[in-house]
Write an enzyme that holds these catalytic residues in place. Sequence first.
Site, PDB file in Angstrom:
ATOM      1  N   ASP A  83     -39.359  24.025  52.242  1.00 19.30           N
ATOM      2  CA  ASP A  83     -39.863  24.525  52.068  1.00 19.30           C
ATOM      3  C   ASP A  83     -41.088  25.727  53.593  1.00 19.30           C
ATOM      4  O   ASP A  83     -41.680  26.229  53.843  1.00 19.30           O
ATOM      5  CB  ASP A  83     -41.215  24.424  51.370  1.00 19.30           C
ATOM      6  CG  ASP A  83     -40.909  24.110  49.822  1.00 19.30           C
ATOM      7  OD1 ASP A  83     -39.774  24.232  49.891  1.00 19.30           O
ATOM      8  OD2 ASP A  83     -41.820  23.500  49.394  1.00 19.30           O
ATOM      9  N   HIS A 296     -30.039  21.902  81.006  1.00 22.74           N
ATOM     10  CA  HIS A 296     -30.948  22.018  79.572  1.00 22.74           C
ATOM     11  C   HIS A 296     -31.498  21.479  79.454  1.00 22.74           C
ATOM     12  O   HIS A 296     -31.291  21.654  78.515  1.00 22.74           O
ATOM     13  CB  HIS A 296     -29.968  23.249  78.901  1.00 22.74           C
ATOM     14  CG  HIS A 296     -29.916  24.761  79.915  1.00 22.74           C
ATOM     15  ND1 HIS A 296     -28.927  25.583  78.975  1.00 22.74           N
ATOM     16  CD2 HIS A 296     -29.796  25.124  80.502  1.00 22.74           C
ATOM     17  CE1 HIS A 296     -29.073  26.704  79.630  1.00 22.74           C
ATOM     18  NE2 HIS A 296     -29.195  26.588  80.990  1.00 22.74           N
ATOM     19  N   ASP A 313     -37.585  25.664  84.570  1.00 27.68           N
ATOM     20  CA  ASP A 313     -37.301  27.286  84.046  1.00 27.68           C
ATOM     21  C   ASP A 313     -37.553  27.683  82.394  1.00 27.68           C
ATOM     22  O   ASP A 313     -37.563  26.988  81.273  1.00 27.68           O
ATOM     23  CB  ASP A 313     -35.429  27.274  83.666  1.00 27.68           C
ATOM     24  CG  ASP A 313     -34.931  28.406  83.324  1.00 27.68           C
ATOM     25  OD1 ASP A 313     -34.970  29.186  83.077  1.00 27.68           O
ATOM     26  OD2 ASP A 313     -33.580  27.956  83.662  1.00 27.68           O
ATOM     27  N   ASP A 324     -36.249  35.134  82.186  1.00 28.62           N
ATOM     28  CA  ASP A 324     -35.315  34.292  82.764  1.00 28.62           C
ATOM     29  C   ASP A 324     -36.018  33.875  84.441  1.00 28.62           C
ATOM     30  O   ASP A 324     -35.250  34.625  84.806  1.00 28.62           O
ATOM     31  CB  ASP A 324     -34.493  33.864  82.265  1.00 28.62           C
ATOM     32  CG  ASP A 324     -33.729  32.813  82.577  1.00 28.62           C
ATOM     33  OD1 ASP A 324     -33.800  31.308  82.675  1.00 28.62           O
ATOM     34  OD2 ASP A 324     -31.712  32.979  82.640  1.00 28.62           O
ATOM     35  N   HIS A 397     -22.078  25.583  87.703  1.00 29.51           N
ATOM     36  CA  HIS A 397     -22.749  26.673  87.068  1.00 29.51           C
ATOM     37  C   HIS A 397     -22.973  27.652  87.600  1.00 29.51           C
ATOM     38  O   HIS A 397     -22.675  27.692  88.190  1.00 29.51           O
ATOM     39  CB  HIS A 397     -23.794  26.782  86.212  1.00 29.51           C
ATOM     40  CG  HIS A 397     -25.360  26.752  86.385  1.00 29.51           C
ATOM     41  ND1 HIS A 397     -26.084  27.608  87.320  1.00 29.51           N
ATOM     42  CD2 HIS A 397     -25.728  25.863  87.052  1.00 29.51           C
ATOM     43  CE1 HIS A 397     -26.862  27.371  88.447  1.00 29.51           C
ATOM     44  NE2 HIS A 397     -27.092  26.081  87.830  1.00 29.51           N
ATOM     45  N   HIS A 401     -26.305  35.788  85.162  1.00 33.26           N
ATOM     46  CA  HIS A 401     -25.973  36.510  83.721  1.00 33.26           C
ATOM     47  C   HIS A 401     -27.155  37.517  83.630  1.00 33.26           C
ATOM     48  O   HIS A 401     -28.036  37.353  84.520  1.00 33.26           O
ATOM     49  CB  HIS A 401     -26.395  35.514  82.585  1.00 33.26           C
ATOM     50  CG  HIS A 401     -27.324  34.717  82.483  1.00 33.26           C
ATOM     51  ND1 HIS A 401     -28.803  35.677  81.732  1.00 33.26           N
ATOM     52  CD2 HIS A 401     -28.123  33.524  83.231  1.00 33.26           C
ATOM     53  CE1 HIS A 401     -29.654  34.459  81.681  1.00 33.26           C
ATOM     54  NE2 HIS A 401     -29.365  33.300  82.609  1.00 33.26           N
ATOM     55  N   HIS A 408     -28.843  35.870  77.557  1.00 33.11           N
ATOM     56  CA  HIS A 408     -27.915  36.081  78.696  1.00 33.11           C
ATOM     57  C   HIS A 408     -27.176  36.804  77.187  1.00 33.11           C
ATOM     58  O   HIS A 408     -26.892  37.119  76.458  1.00 33.11           O
ATOM     59  CB  HIS A 408     -26.910  34.674  77.866  1.00 33.11           C
ATOM     60  CG  HIS A 408     -26.988  32.873  78.711  1.00 33.11           C
ATOM     61  ND1 HIS A 408     -27.234  32.528  78.862  1.00 33.11           N
ATOM     62  CD2 HIS A 408     -28.415  33.166  79.957  1.00 33.11           C
ATOM     63  CE1 HIS A 408     -27.207  31.278  79.646  1.00 33.11           C
ATOM     64  NE2 HIS A 408     -28.211  31.829  80.099  1.00 33.11           N
ATOM     65  N   GLU A 425     -29.648  32.877  89.901  1.00 35.81           N
ATOM     66  CA  GLU A 425     -29.436  31.626  89.469  1.00 35.81           C
ATOM     67  C   GLU A 425     -28.850  30.453  90.606  1.00 35.81           C
ATOM     68  O   GLU A 425     -28.361  29.170  89.248  1.00 35.81           O
ATOM     69  CB  GLU A 425     -29.981  31.197  88.796  1.00 35.81           C
ATOM     70  CG  GLU A 425     -28.995  31.878  87.954  1.00 35.81           C
ATOM     71  CD  GLU A 425     -29.377  30.891  86.149  1.00 35.81           C
ATOM     72  OE1 GLU A 425     -29.958  29.727  85.991  1.00 35.81           O
ATOM     73  OE2 GLU A 425     -29.572  32.184  85.032  1.00 35.81           O
ATOM     74  N   TYR A 429     -27.729  19.812  92.052  1.00 34.99           N
ATOM     75  CA  TYR A 429     -28.698  19.151  91.307  1.00 34.99           C
ATOM     76  C   TYR A 429     -27.823  17.506  91.679  1.00 34.99           C
ATOM     77  O   TYR A 429     -26.543  17.879  91.469  1.00 34.99           O
ATOM     78  CB  TYR A 429     -27.914  19.151  89.625  1.00 34.99           C
ATOM     79  CG  TYR A 429     -28.613  20.943  89.249  1.00 34.99           C
ATOM     80  CD1 TYR A 429     -29.898  20.968  89.041  1.00 34.99           C
ATOM     81  CD2 TYR A 429     -27.276  21.229  89.159  1.00 34.99           C
ATOM     82  CE1 TYR A 429     -29.697  22.235  88.472  1.00 34.99           C
ATOM     83  CE2 TYR A 429     -27.251  23.530  89.354  1.00 34.99           C
ATOM     84  CZ  TYR A 429     -29.015  23.566  88.773  1.00 34.99           C
ATOM     85  OH  TYR A 429     -29.646  24.726  88.497  1.00 34.99           O
ATOM     86  N   ARG A 447     -32.906  24.260  91.723  1.00 33.00           N
ATOM     87  CA  ARG A 447     -32.329  25.477  90.827  1.00 33.00           C
ATOM     88  C   ARG A 447     -34.204  26.852  90.728  1.00 33.00           C
ATOM     89  O   ARG A 447     -35.029  26.173  90.989  1.00 33.00           O
ATOM     90  CB  ARG A 447     -32.374  25.791  89.772  1.00 33.00           C
ATOM     91  CG  ARG A 447     -31.866  27.137  88.597  1.00 33.00           C
ATOM     92  CD  ARG A 447     -31.496  27.155  87.733  1.00 33.00           C
ATOM     93  NE  ARG A 447     -31.695  27.273  86.023  1.00 33.00           N
ATOM     94  CZ  ARG A 447     -31.777  25.865  85.779  1.00 33.00           C
ATOM     95  NH1 ARG A 447     -30.833  24.219  86.055  1.00 33.00           N
ATOM     96  NH2 ARG A 447     -32.286  25.183  84.955  1.00 33.00           N
ATOM     97  N   GLU A 449     -34.730  31.119  90.344  1.00 35.92           N
ATOM     98  CA  GLU A 449     -33.641  31.661  89.336  1.00 35.92           C
ATOM     99  C   GLU A 449     -34.864  33.255  89.167  1.00 35.92           C
ATOM    100  O   GLU A 449     -35.944  33.439  89.255  1.00 35.92           O
ATOM    101  CB  GLU A 449     -33.627  31.675  87.810  1.00 35.92           C
ATOM    102  CG  GLU A 449     -32.872  32.494  86.890  1.00 35.92           C
ATOM    103  CD  GLU A 449     -32.884  32.068  85.115  1.00 35.92           C
ATOM    104  OE1 GLU A 449     -33.701  30.788  84.921  1.00 35.92           O
ATOM    105  OE2 GLU A 449     -31.888  31.932  84.843  1.00 35.92           O
TER     106      GLU A 449
HETATM  107  N1  GLY Z   1     -33.040  29.559  81.251  1.00 33.58           N
HETATM  108  C1  GLY Z   1     -31.036  29.339  81.058  1.00 33.58           C
HETATM  109  C2  GLY Z   1     -30.831  30.034  82.244  1.00 33.58           C
HETATM  110  O1  GLY Z   1     -31.345  30.156  82.893  1.00 33.58           O
HETATM  111  O2  GLY Z   1     -29.736  30.356  81.441  1.00 33.58           O
HETATM  112 MN    MN Z   2     -30.732  31.915  83.304  1.00 32.53          MN
HETATM  113 MN    MN Z   3     -32.956  29.872  83.120  1.00 33.05          MN
END
Ligand code: GLY
Ligand code: MN
Ligand code: MN
Length: 488
Positions: A83, A296, A313, A324, A397, A401, A408, A425, A429, A447, A449
């Site tokens: 529900d 993530h 992040d 982001d 990575h 983006h 994204h 970004e 790691y 990181r 970003e």
């Molecule tokens: N927060 C997801 C990324 O940095 O792409």
């Molecule tokens: Mn990102």
């Molecule tokens: Mn991010």
Amino acid sequence: MKTNRSSTYAKMPVRTALAVILTAWSVSFAFSQATGYPEYGLYDTDLLPPSFFKANREKLLRAIGDSALAVFYSAPEHTRINDTEFKYRQDNDFFYLTGCNQPNSLLLLSSRPFEVSDTSGKHSVREILFVEERNPARETWTGRQLGPYGAITVLGFESALPNSVIEKTLGKIIPNTKEAYFPLEPSQAEGKLAEFVRTVENYERLLQHWGRVGIRNPVPLVRQMREVKSPEELRLIRRAVDISMDGHRQMLKSCKPGMYEYQLQALFEYVTVSQGAEYMAYPCIVGSNENSVILHYESNRRRLGAGEVIVADCGAEYHNYASDITRTIPVGGKFTAPQRQIYDIVLSAQEKSMDLMKPGVNYYAIVNKKAIDVVRDGLLKLGIIKDSADYRKYFMHGVGHPVGLDVHDVSLTGVLKAGEVWTVEPGIYIPAHSEGVDPKYWNIGVRLEDDVLVTENGYELLTKDLPRDPDAVERLMKEPGIGALPVK
Ligand code: GLY
Ligand code: MN
Ligand code: MN
């Protein structure tokens, strides 16, 4: 006191009466704009204007040619537990063309005008938004709806009809069309949306059987339109970025050893929701120590220890537009020497790659490659890798983006255009027990970003007011924060 309006108007010359009526209308229109539309549950006064969505529909109509129709669906609702649905979030292509945040809706565009009968009477249109009919009993449970009349008055559609007449209306228009743009089946269509999909699929099968109507996918056309952001969209992205920077500052100022990762998340969400963010653009990632190396990480359950590093992040979403942003936080307010070595490489990779951004540059071939080169050289220099191809073990990575309605977002070619927003970004790691790596570097994840607007001549760093320089980060951490509520 009651006034007799008709007798007042009767004494006026026609031109004066018209002026009075027009003024009254524009005052009431301005009033409803300033106060939202409470009768439809809409209170925000800084939403994108109907003209933005109308211009997008016009552009799509031009793109599909002069004898075509196009259909777009709203996003399905998703059950969370019995529900109880997840908070509804609209499909981004559908939103871009309609401004409608309601489920069970369908947009029909036709490059050839066709006749409809709606609340405005019988008239010729090229667009219909199909929405749920208003239902006071249901609205008591789940909130106000636009209904067809609201879709016309609030969203500015030429026409809107109840979603119960989709099949009938499609049936009337299809015989006059040469091409039909139907979206691919949404993977998890439930409820009303599943009915729409079946309806549209039935037509699709029929049309394929006749073989005289071309069937195409409209999604790439909209995605291309979404790449370059309009000034109105940039206003919302800047706001999402701005309030997210406030959230990050608060995490930096309030962070103390002994807190839990989820308390930092709570601070970010508190600050950004307090400024009107409806959603997070993605679940907050607050990963300390062994979690700082999980790209993530979202569970945010761990307790922070002094001397550790946190990858935070977090980005808020404002009126459907994302931000982001990542900062790396030293728990206790001071980076250790090995943390600082890794941080300096990441910062340099970010600055050197970002500096290459301008219209015409291929982001993946140029910007991404630069970040890789800097990270690879830095890791070789510190002896963390011996073979240059091994940089991938610690920077796994891409360097960024586009950002927009989707966190994204879309770029069909990767070639930068003025008006696009991209993240930059880079990260490194290093998990514990990484083979051949000095243990002083274990469990260090870094990181950085930032969100970047591509301009005519280069770029604008939208996140420039949030410190990145490690000394500036440490200085900000000395300032008092609002702190988290103590865990009982
Ligand atoms: N927060 C997801 C990324 O940095 O792409
Ligand atoms: Mn990102
Ligand atoms: Mn991010």
